[in-house]
Design a protein around this motif. Structure first.
Motif, PDB file in Angstrom:
ATOM      1  N   LEU A 180       3.980   7.816   4.495  1.00 26.49           N
ATOM      2  CA  LEU A 180       5.659   8.277   4.291  1.00 26.49           C
ATOM      3  C   LEU A 180       5.878   7.566   6.205  1.00 26.49           C
ATOM      4  CD1 LEU A 180       6.096   8.824   0.684  1.00 26.49           C
ATOM      5  CD2 LEU A 180       7.188   7.146   1.326  1.00 26.49           C
ATOM      6  N   ALA A 181       5.133   9.374   6.565  1.00 27.12           N
ATOM      7  CA  ALA A 181       5.817   9.595   7.661  1.00 27.12           C
ATOM      8  C   ALA A 181       4.995   8.719   8.565  1.00 27.12           C
ATOM      9  CB  ALA A 181       4.835  11.439   8.113  1.00 27.12           C
ATOM     10  N   ASP A 182       4.868   8.277   8.632  1.00 25.02           N
ATOM     11  CA  ASP A 182       3.689   7.745   9.575  1.00 25.02           C
ATOM     12  C   ASP A 182       4.731   5.965   9.775  1.00 25.02           C
ATOM     13  OD1 ASP A 182       1.851   5.903  11.682  1.00 25.02           O
ATOM     14  OD2 ASP A 182       1.773   4.597  10.151  1.00 25.02           O
ATOM     15  N   PHE A 183       5.031   5.712   8.515  1.00 25.25           N
ATOM     16  CA  PHE A 183       6.127   4.255   8.546  1.00 25.25           C
ATOM     17  C   PHE A 183       7.088   4.882   8.511  1.00 25.25           C
ATOM     18  CE2 PHE A 183       9.412   1.650   6.561  1.00 25.25           C
ATOM     19  CZ  PHE A 183       7.936   0.319   6.203  1.00 25.25           C
ATOM     20  N   TYR A 184       7.874   6.303   8.438  1.00 28.37           N
ATOM     21  CA  TYR A 184       8.987   6.211   8.743  1.00 28.37           C
ATOM     22  C   TYR A 184       9.486   6.129  10.231  1.00 28.37           C
ATOM     23  CZ  TYR A 184      13.583   8.858   9.717  1.00 28.37           C
ATOM     24  OH  TYR A 184      14.695   9.948  10.116  1.00 28.37           O
ATOM     25  N   GLN A 185       8.493   6.976  11.197  1.00 26.58           N
ATOM     26  CA  GLN A 185       7.871   7.119  12.582  1.00 26.58           C
ATOM     27  C   GLN A 185       8.005   6.216  13.489  1.00 26.58           C
ATOM     28  OE1 GLN A 185       8.128  10.343  14.103  1.00 26.58           O
ATOM     29  NE2 GLN A 185       8.349   9.298  16.215  1.00 26.58           N
ATOM     30  N   ARG A 186       7.452   4.656  13.107  1.00 31.56           N
ATOM     31  CA  ARG A 186       7.203   3.604  13.336  1.00 31.56           C
ATOM     32  C   ARG A 186       8.256   2.786  13.078  1.00 31.56           C
ATOM     33  NH1 ARG A 186       2.571  -0.053  11.371  1.00 31.56           N
ATOM     34  NH2 ARG A 186       1.179   2.283  11.611  1.00 31.56           N
ATOM     35  N   TRP A 187       9.353   3.096  12.012  1.00 37.21           N
ATOM     36  CA  TRP A 187       9.889   2.333  12.380  1.00 37.21           C
ATOM     37  C   TRP A 187      11.497   2.565  11.565  1.00 37.21           C
ATOM     38  CZ3 TRP A 187       8.704  -2.698  13.383  1.00 37.21           C
ATOM     39  CH2 TRP A 187       7.706  -2.558  12.415  1.00 37.21           C
ATOM     40  N   ALA A 195       1.113  -0.910  -0.323  1.00 34.40           N
ATOM     41  CA  ALA A 195       0.273  -0.033  -0.047  1.00 34.40           C
ATOM     42  C   ALA A 195       0.876   1.340  -0.017  1.00 34.40           C
ATOM     43  CB  ALA A 195      -1.191  -0.006   1.327  1.00 34.40           C
ATOM     44  N   LEU A 196       1.577   1.027   0.422  1.00 31.62           N
ATOM     45  CA  LEU A 196       2.834   2.443   0.715  1.00 31.62           C
ATOM     46  C   LEU A 196       3.527   2.773  -0.371  1.00 31.62           C
ATOM     47  CD1 LEU A 196       3.765   4.522   2.729  1.00 31.62           C
ATOM     48  CD2 LEU A 196       5.985   2.683   3.254  1.00 31.62           C
ATOM     49  N   ALA A 197       3.728   2.133  -1.438  1.00 32.46           N
ATOM     50  CA  ALA A 197       4.410   1.801  -2.619  1.00 32.46           C
ATOM     51  C   ALA A 197       3.634   2.743  -3.246  1.00 32.46           C
ATOM     52  CB  ALA A 197       5.148   0.548  -2.583  1.00 32.46           C
ATOM     53  N   LEU A 198       2.383   2.461  -3.299  1.00 32.28           N
ATOM     54  CA  LEU A 198       1.257   2.630  -3.977  1.00 32.28           C
ATOM     55  C   LEU A 198       1.052   4.380  -4.268  1.00 32.28           C
ATOM     56  CD1 LEU A 198      -1.653  -0.520  -4.811  1.00 32.28           C
ATOM     57  CD2 LEU A 198       0.059   0.635  -6.482  1.00 32.28           C
ATOM     58  N   LEU A 199       0.826   4.283  -3.273  1.00 32.45           N
ATOM     59  CA  LEU A 199       0.756   5.886  -2.023  1.00 32.45           C
ATOM     60  C   LEU A 199       2.548   7.124  -2.998  1.00 32.45           C
ATOM     61  CD1 LEU A 199      -0.827   4.899   0.954  1.00 32.45           C
ATOM     62  CD2 LEU A 199      -2.029   6.188  -0.855  1.00 32.45           C
ATOM     63  N   ALA A 200       3.346   6.018  -2.208  1.00 36.41           N
ATOM     64  CA  ALA A 200       4.109   7.252  -3.176  1.00 36.41           C
ATOM     65  C   ALA A 200       4.243   7.490  -4.349  1.00 36.41           C
ATOM     66  CB  ALA A 200       5.643   6.186  -2.592  1.00 36.41           C
ATOM     67  N   TRP A 255      11.490   1.602   3.129  1.00 35.72           N
ATOM     68  CA  TRP A 255      11.085   2.980   3.320  1.00 35.72           C
ATOM     69  C   TRP A 255      12.093   3.577   2.016  1.00 35.72           C
ATOM     70  CZ3 TRP A 255      13.470   7.962   4.933  1.00 35.72           C
ATOM     71  CH2 TRP A 255      12.178   9.075   5.134  1.00 35.72           C
ATOM     72  N   PHE A 256      13.184   3.380   2.175  1.00 34.24           N
ATOM     73  CA  PHE A 256      14.078   4.383   1.309  1.00 34.24           C
ATOM     74  C   PHE A 256      13.473   3.392   0.598  1.00 34.24           C
ATOM     75  CE2 PHE A 256      16.192   5.908   5.401  1.00 34.24           C
ATOM     76  CZ  PHE A 256      16.846   7.394   4.175  1.00 34.24           C
ATOM     77  N   ALA A 257      13.971   1.464   0.258  1.00 34.56           N
ATOM     78  CA  ALA A 257      13.916   1.480  -1.267  1.00 34.56           C
ATOM     79  C   ALA A 257      11.956   1.630  -2.279  1.00 34.56           C
ATOM     80  CB  ALA A 257      12.921  -0.337  -1.148  1.00 34.56           C
ATOM     81  N   VAL A 258      11.026   1.843  -1.151  1.00 35.67           N
ATOM     82  CA  VAL A 258       9.907   2.306  -1.477  1.00 35.67           C
ATOM     83  C   VAL A 258       9.587   3.884  -2.475  1.00 35.67           C
ATOM     84  CG1 VAL A 258       7.533   3.231  -1.062  1.00 35.67           C
ATOM     85  CG2 VAL A 258       8.343   1.079  -0.285  1.00 35.67           C
ATOM     86  N   LEU A 259      10.447   4.763  -1.427  1.00 35.61           N
ATOM     87  CA  LEU A 259      10.624   6.196  -2.202  1.00 35.61           C
ATOM     88  C   LEU A 259      11.638   6.087  -3.434  1.00 35.61           C
ATOM     89  CD1 LEU A 259      11.596   8.103   1.014  1.00 35.61           C
ATOM     90  CD2 LEU A 259       9.514   8.298  -1.248  1.00 35.61           C
ATOM     91  N   ALA A 260      12.259   5.345  -3.623  1.00 34.90           N
ATOM     92  CA  ALA A 260      13.156   4.981  -4.451  1.00 34.90           C
ATOM     93  C   ALA A 260      12.851   4.109  -6.468  1.00 34.90           C
ATOM     94  CB  ALA A 260      14.421   4.148  -4.045  1.00 34.90           C
ATOM     95  N   ARG A 261      11.822   3.000  -5.552  1.00 41.50           N
ATOM     96  CA  ARG A 261      10.773   2.613  -7.037  1.00 41.50           C
ATOM     97  C   ARG A 261      10.432   3.611  -7.524  1.00 41.50           C
ATOM     98  NH1 ARG A 261      11.519  -2.287  -3.362  1.00 41.50           N
ATOM     99  NH2 ARG A 261      14.100  -3.280  -4.231  1.00 41.50           N
ATOM    100  N   ALA A 262       9.528   4.446  -6.388  1.00 40.40           N
ATOM    101  CA  ALA A 262       8.184   5.091  -7.216  1.00 40.40           C
ATOM    102  C   ALA A 262       8.541   5.722  -8.243  1.00 40.40           C
ATOM    103  CB  ALA A 262       7.933   6.268  -5.618  1.00 40.40           C
TER     104      ALA A 262
END
Length: 201
Positions: free
Chosen positions: A62-69, A46-51, A79-86
């Motif tokens: 993205l902020a929630d995932f980062y804060q949590r992990w 889901a994060l990858a689609l939103l990114a 998280w870094f990979a999701v942003l890079a692949r978007a």
């Protein structure tokens, strides 16, 4: 188990198609899918689609995932990979900005693979952007990494191997970048990859 994995994959593929319609209601559905996820597979899909999108829901997820992990290195790599692949028009700029992120270091091989590796291998439209900015980003990072980890730099530069199969304008940009690399001060490992890729002797 295989059955559950198959259902998750089908759900992710269906959500991808729904979000692809551009309907704001489907973006909301993806965000709810992220919020309700009970496993990392659903959360990341889901994060990858939103990114890929723009707007408040993307930023919140993205902020929630980062804060949590943020204190879990292997999960933060995702998280870094999701942003890079978007595959976005500003992919290069996003990756470039993340190079200065406090949790990123070119001396961390896993983080380099997550960000730069995901960009060059998992985001072909971003890496092969028509203006050549993706090639320049890789060249710049590889030159810096080459100073302390030649093996890693050489592996990253392998992303240029298929440059001759690109259409003429992109091919010219890639060759231009490779030619500059070939004349730079590189380690033996990296120079061999660049020379071989260019077809030099």
């Amino acid at each position: 188990d295989a059955d559950s994995a198959g259902k998750r994959a089908l759900r992710a593929a269906s959500l991808d198609l729904l979000v692809g319609t551009g309907d704001p209601a489907e973006t909301e559905r993806a965000f709810r899918h992220y919020e309700d996820a009970t496993n990392m597979t659903d959360s990341i899909s889901a994060l990858a689609l939103l990114a890929f999108l723009d707007g408040r829901l993307r930023d919140e997820a993205l902020a929630d995932f980062y804060q949590r992990w943020q204190e879990e290195p292997l999960v933060l790599d995702k998280w870094f990979a999701v942003l890079a692949r978007a595959a976005r028009e500003d992919s290069v700029e996003i990756v470039h900005a993340l190079l200065s992120h406090p949790k990123f270091s070119l001396k961390n091989p896993n983080r380099v693979r997550a960000l730069i590796g995901s960009f060059i291998h998992g985001n072909p439209t971003g890496f092969n952007r028509a203006d050549g900015a993706g090639y320049e980003l890789l060249a710049s990072c590889a030159r810096e990494i080459d100073g302390f980890n030649p093996h890693m730099a050489a592996r990253l530069l392998g992303a240029f191997e298929s440059w001759q199969s690109l259409e003429p304008a992109r091919r010219a940009k890639a060759k231009e970048t490779l030619s500059r690399l070939a004349s730079a001060k590189l380690s033996t490992d990296s120079y061999e990859i660049v020379a071989k890729t260019l077809g030099a002797t």
